[in-house]
Design a protein around this motif. Structure first.
Motif, PDB file in Angstrom:
ATOM      1  N   LEU A  96       0.827  -1.210   0.000  1.00  0.00           N
ATOM      2  CA  LEU A  96       0.000   0.000   0.000  1.00  0.00           C
ATOM      3  C   LEU A  96       0.859   1.257   0.000  1.00  0.00           C
ATOM      4  O   LEU A  96       0.437   2.290  -0.515  1.00  0.00           O
ATOM      5  CB  LEU A  96      -0.918   0.001   1.216  1.00  0.00           C
ATOM      6  CG  LEU A  96      -2.134  -0.914   1.114  1.00  0.00           C
ATOM      7  CD1 LEU A  96      -2.953  -0.811   2.372  1.00  0.00           C
ATOM      8  CD2 LEU A  96      -2.986  -0.567  -0.070  1.00  0.00           C
ATOM      9  N   GLY A  97       2.074   1.186   0.617  1.00  0.00           N
ATOM     10  CA  GLY A  97       2.930   2.373   0.617  1.00  0.00           C
ATOM     11  C   GLY A  97       3.236   2.805  -0.800  1.00  0.00           C
ATOM     12  O   GLY A  97       3.101   3.974  -1.172  1.00  0.00           O
ATOM     13  N   MET A 124      -4.617  -1.709  -5.177  1.00  0.00           N
ATOM     14  CA  MET A 124      -5.346  -1.854  -3.917  1.00  0.00           C
ATOM     15  C   MET A 124      -6.040  -3.216  -3.851  1.00  0.00           C
ATOM     16  O   MET A 124      -5.986  -3.913  -2.834  1.00  0.00           O
ATOM     17  CB  MET A 124      -6.385  -0.736  -3.810  1.00  0.00           C
ATOM     18  CG  MET A 124      -7.133  -0.712  -2.483  1.00  0.00           C
ATOM     19  SD  MET A 124      -8.555   0.381  -2.535  1.00  0.00           S
ATOM     20  CE  MET A 124      -7.781   1.974  -2.660  1.00  0.00           C
ATOM     21  N   LYS A 125      -6.668  -3.600  -4.963  1.00  0.00           N
ATOM     22  CA  LYS A 125      -7.367  -4.889  -5.008  1.00  0.00           C
ATOM     23  C   LYS A 125      -6.393  -6.041  -4.795  1.00  0.00           C
ATOM     24  O   LYS A 125      -6.658  -6.968  -4.012  1.00  0.00           O
ATOM     25  CB  LYS A 125      -8.069  -5.030  -6.366  1.00  0.00           C
ATOM     26  CG  LYS A 125      -8.909  -6.292  -6.504  1.00  0.00           C
ATOM     27  CD  LYS A 125      -9.408  -6.472  -7.919  1.00  0.00           C
ATOM     28  CE  LYS A 125      -8.280  -6.954  -8.796  1.00  0.00           C
ATOM     29  NZ  LYS A 125      -8.688  -7.243 -10.179  1.00  0.00           N
ATOM     30  N   ASP A 126      -5.231  -5.981  -5.489  1.00  0.00           N
ATOM     31  CA  ASP A 126      -4.228  -7.045  -5.336  1.00  0.00           C
ATOM     32  C   ASP A 126      -3.715  -7.125  -3.898  1.00  0.00           C
ATOM     33  O   ASP A 126      -3.479  -8.218  -3.368  1.00  0.00           O
ATOM     34  CB  ASP A 126      -3.051  -6.796  -6.286  1.00  0.00           C
ATOM     35  CG  ASP A 126      -3.451  -6.953  -7.750  1.00  0.00           C
ATOM     36  OD1 ASP A 126      -4.510  -7.552  -8.001  1.00  0.00           O
ATOM     37  OD2 ASP A 126      -2.710  -6.456  -8.616  1.00  0.00           O
ATOM     38  N   HIS A 127      -3.531  -5.961  -3.281  1.00  0.00           N
ATOM     39  CA  HIS A 127      -3.055  -5.937  -1.892  1.00  0.00           C
ATOM     40  C   HIS A 127      -4.063  -6.604  -0.959  1.00  0.00           C
ATOM     41  O   HIS A 127      -3.688  -7.400  -0.090  1.00  0.00           O
ATOM     42  CB  HIS A 127      -2.830  -4.483  -1.450  1.00  0.00           C
ATOM     43  CG  HIS A 127      -2.452  -4.352  -0.006  1.00  0.00           C
ATOM     44  ND1 HIS A 127      -1.157  -4.520   0.442  1.00  0.00           N
ATOM     45  CD2 HIS A 127      -3.194  -4.095   1.098  1.00  0.00           C
ATOM     46  CE1 HIS A 127      -1.132  -4.380   1.757  1.00  0.00           C
ATOM     47  NE2 HIS A 127      -2.355  -4.106   2.180  1.00  0.00           N
ATOM     48  N   LEU A 128      -5.345  -6.302  -1.141  1.00  0.00           N
ATOM     49  CA  LEU A 128      -6.389  -6.888  -0.286  1.00  0.00           C
ATOM     50  C   LEU A 128      -6.483  -8.396  -0.491  1.00  0.00           C
ATOM     51  O   LEU A 128      -6.627  -9.156   0.469  1.00  0.00           O
ATOM     52  CB  LEU A 128      -7.740  -6.226  -0.588  1.00  0.00           C
ATOM     53  CG  LEU A 128      -7.867  -4.758  -0.178  1.00  0.00           C
ATOM     54  CD1 LEU A 128      -9.181  -4.174  -0.679  1.00  0.00           C
ATOM     55  CD2 LEU A 128      -7.763  -4.579   1.328  1.00  0.00           C
ATOM     56  N   GLN A 169      -9.836   2.937   5.006  1.00  0.00           N
ATOM     57  CA  GLN A 169      -9.985   2.549   6.412  1.00  0.00           C
ATOM     58  C   GLN A 169     -11.436   2.641   6.868  1.00  0.00           C
ATOM     59  O   GLN A 169     -11.945   1.749   7.556  1.00  0.00           O
ATOM     60  CB  GLN A 169      -9.096   3.425   7.291  1.00  0.00           C
ATOM     61  CG  GLN A 169      -7.625   3.042   7.241  1.00  0.00           C
ATOM     62  CD  GLN A 169      -6.758   3.972   8.076  1.00  0.00           C
ATOM     63  OE1 GLN A 169      -7.067   5.144   8.222  1.00  0.00           O
ATOM     64  NE2 GLN A 169      -5.668   3.445   8.600  1.00  0.00           N
ATOM     65  N   GLU A 170     -12.106   3.718   6.491  1.00  0.00           N
ATOM     66  CA  GLU A 170     -13.512   3.890   6.885  1.00  0.00           C
ATOM     67  C   GLU A 170     -14.382   2.774   6.321  1.00  0.00           C
ATOM     68  O   GLU A 170     -15.275   2.253   7.004  1.00  0.00           O
ATOM     69  CB  GLU A 170     -14.024   5.255   6.408  1.00  0.00           C
ATOM     70  CG  GLU A 170     -13.521   6.426   7.248  1.00  0.00           C
ATOM     71  CD  GLU A 170     -13.911   7.767   6.659  1.00  0.00           C
ATOM     72  OE1 GLU A 170     -14.660   7.780   5.654  1.00  0.00           O
ATOM     73  OE2 GLU A 170     -13.460   8.801   7.184  1.00  0.00           O
ATOM     74  N   MET A 415      -4.047  -2.845   6.480  1.00  0.00           N
ATOM     75  CA  MET A 415      -3.449  -1.725   5.759  1.00  0.00           C
ATOM     76  C   MET A 415      -1.925  -1.800   5.753  1.00  0.00           C
ATOM     77  O   MET A 415      -1.271  -1.052   5.036  1.00  0.00           O
ATOM     78  CB  MET A 415      -3.861  -0.405   6.422  1.00  0.00           C
ATOM     79  CG  MET A 415      -5.345  -0.120   6.383  1.00  0.00           C
ATOM     80  SD  MET A 415      -5.939   0.223   4.735  1.00  0.00           S
ATOM     81  CE  MET A 415      -5.327   1.883   4.509  1.00  0.00           C
ATOM     82  N   LYS A 416      -1.362  -2.698   6.568  1.00  0.00           N
ATOM     83  CA  LYS A 416       0.099  -2.773   6.666  1.00  0.00           C
ATOM     84  C   LYS A 416       0.681  -3.206   5.337  1.00  0.00           C
ATOM     85  O   LYS A 416       0.256  -4.167   4.730  1.00  0.00           O
ATOM     86  CB  LYS A 416       0.478  -3.784   7.760  1.00  0.00           C
ATOM     87  CG  LYS A 416       1.933  -3.699   8.161  1.00  0.00           C
ATOM     88  CD  LYS A 416       2.204  -4.638   9.327  1.00  0.00           C
ATOM     89  CE  LYS A 416       3.665  -4.542   9.749  1.00  0.00           C
ATOM     90  NZ  LYS A 416       3.980  -5.491  10.808  1.00  0.00           N
TER      91      LYS A 416
END
Length: 417
Positions: A96-97, A124-128, A169-170, A415-416
């Protein structure tokens, strides 16, 4: 001329296969359960064992259910700077960074468009998904973030980064805070006022830790002053009844009757193997009502979500006994499988139920949370698909390794980078 002698018949190579006697239908030889215990305390006396190994953290407050704790990236960076202020912090570029850095480079002081965000949303999708969030849920989550941010005017680059992170985050915290919160202790007290036991049924696929976490919840209830009857309704898996009997003995050793005014705080109701689970649960609830137990914990056999006969049997158990709480026990290790399990469990309970308004899953127990590091996406998947709360989180192998879900801690882990 003399002929050479005939070679001896070659010996058979390899080991002869064992022949099992399939005709022996006498399974009683293998049944070590005692079908006559019926909750009797004498049948499960306290045993000697290492209390420290069973309890783990001895400094905790008895009866308290602690929140999950997790250190976010920001906190970790602050701690590094505090410990070594001369050394500049070097953040990792990936995850995410890197994603937020990419967005920071894309947009100046103009309104965000979908074209600007598409490559970032893909990251973002790949990270999740890498953090064990189910793929379809990751896509829907990215869509909601995109809709929220599209058209927003950003004044500075920093604002873009913080806004995207805040929006994500929300959305995650909102998913983890479903409509209804389950307060077990309050509901047990309410059942006490009506002079009846509070009944909890545990269900789930094979090997996720139903019996183990049932024992942890028993320990937590006993520490809060409630007596527990465990109903051994897993009449299929070999050793299931013996496992519960061992837990019963150990719980009684940790909380002997002498510490509770002579009252045995946990007992086991068993009828052996090969019996109707719904009937055993009904008898156990009746026994608990007559003997004045506060809580009945019903252990059921593990079953795969696409096994129609076993799902019908589970729906029958729930419909006949009408438990106060139906808990689905799921592993934190699964990703897309979590969605499939929950959807099919709920569908099977609805299809096979005899009631007009079928009982579905009321809450989730998330197990093996200590094995996944920061890949906590299964929590998001399970609550998103059911809108039901995660009531308990299993975090280890001792009786004290039970936590309540802290939404912010899970989101920090997710989120890390």
């Amino acid at each position: 001329s003399s002929k050479s002698p005939k070679p001896e018949a070659q010996k058979e190579k390899g080991k002869k296969p064992r022949v099992w006697d399939l005709g022996n239908s006498n399974a009683k030889v293998l049944d070590y359960s005692n079908s006559a215990t019926n909750g009797s305390a004498e049948a499960a006396p306290a045993e000697e064992f290492d209390r420290d190994t069973a309890l783990g953290d001895r400094n905790r407050e008895p009866g308290r259910l602690y929140d999950l704790e997790y250190e976010s990236d920001d906190e970790a960076e602050e701690e590094k700077v505090t410990q070594n202020p001369s050394k500049p912090s070097a953040k990792k570029g990936g995850g995410l960074g890197g994603m937020f850095g990419m967005l920071k480079g894309l947009v100046g002081s103009k309104s965000l468009t979908r074209e600007d965000m598409d490559p970032v949303l893909e990251k973002m999708k790949d990270h999740l998904i890498a953090k064990n969030v189910a793929a379809e849920i990751a896509v829907q989550l990215c869509e909601s973030v995109a809709k929220k941010l599209e058209g927003k005017v950003m004044g500075t680059f920093t604002t873009v980064t913080s806004t995207v992170k805040q929006a994500l985050q929300e959305a995650l915290v909102q998913i983890l805070q479903p409509q209804r919160r389950v307060d077990v202790l309050r509901d047990v007290l309410e059942a006490q006022r009506h002079r009846r036991p509070y009944v909890v049924t545990f269900c789930g696929v094979n090997g996720v830790g139903k019996s183990t976490n049932l024992a942890k919840i028993s320990f937590w209830l006993i520490e809060n002053g409630f007596s527990v009857l465990i109903a051994a309704c897993d009449t299929f898996r070999a050793g299931a009844v013996e496992q519960l009997r061992t837990h019963t003995r150990r719980l009684n050793a940790l909380h002997p009757p002498d510490s509770h005014g002579g009252r045995t705080m946990v007992q086991l109701y068993e009828k052996g193997y090969g019996k109707d689970a719904a009937g055993i649960a009904m008898e156990a609830i009746s026994y608990a009502r007559n003997q004045g137990f506060d809580v009945v914990l019903v252990d059921t056999a593990g079953r795969m979500q696409d096994n129609a006969p076993l799902m019908t049997a589970l729906a029958k158990l729930i419909a006949v006994n009408a438990p106060d709480l139906v808990l689905f026990v799921g592993e934190a290790l699964v990703g897309n499988e979590a969605v499939d399990q929950l959807v099919k469990f709920n569908k099977a309970l609805a299809d096979h139920s005899m009631a007009q308004t079928p009982r579905l899953i009321d809450g989730i127990v998330l197990t093996k949370f200590d094995t996944i590091d920061d890949k906590v996406g299964a929590a998001i998947s399970m609550t998103y698909i059911t809108s039901k709360p995660i009531v308990f989180v299993g975090t280890g192998q001792t009786y004290c390794d039970l936590r309540s879900l802290n939404a912010k801690a899970v989101v920090a882990a997710l989120m890390k980078a």
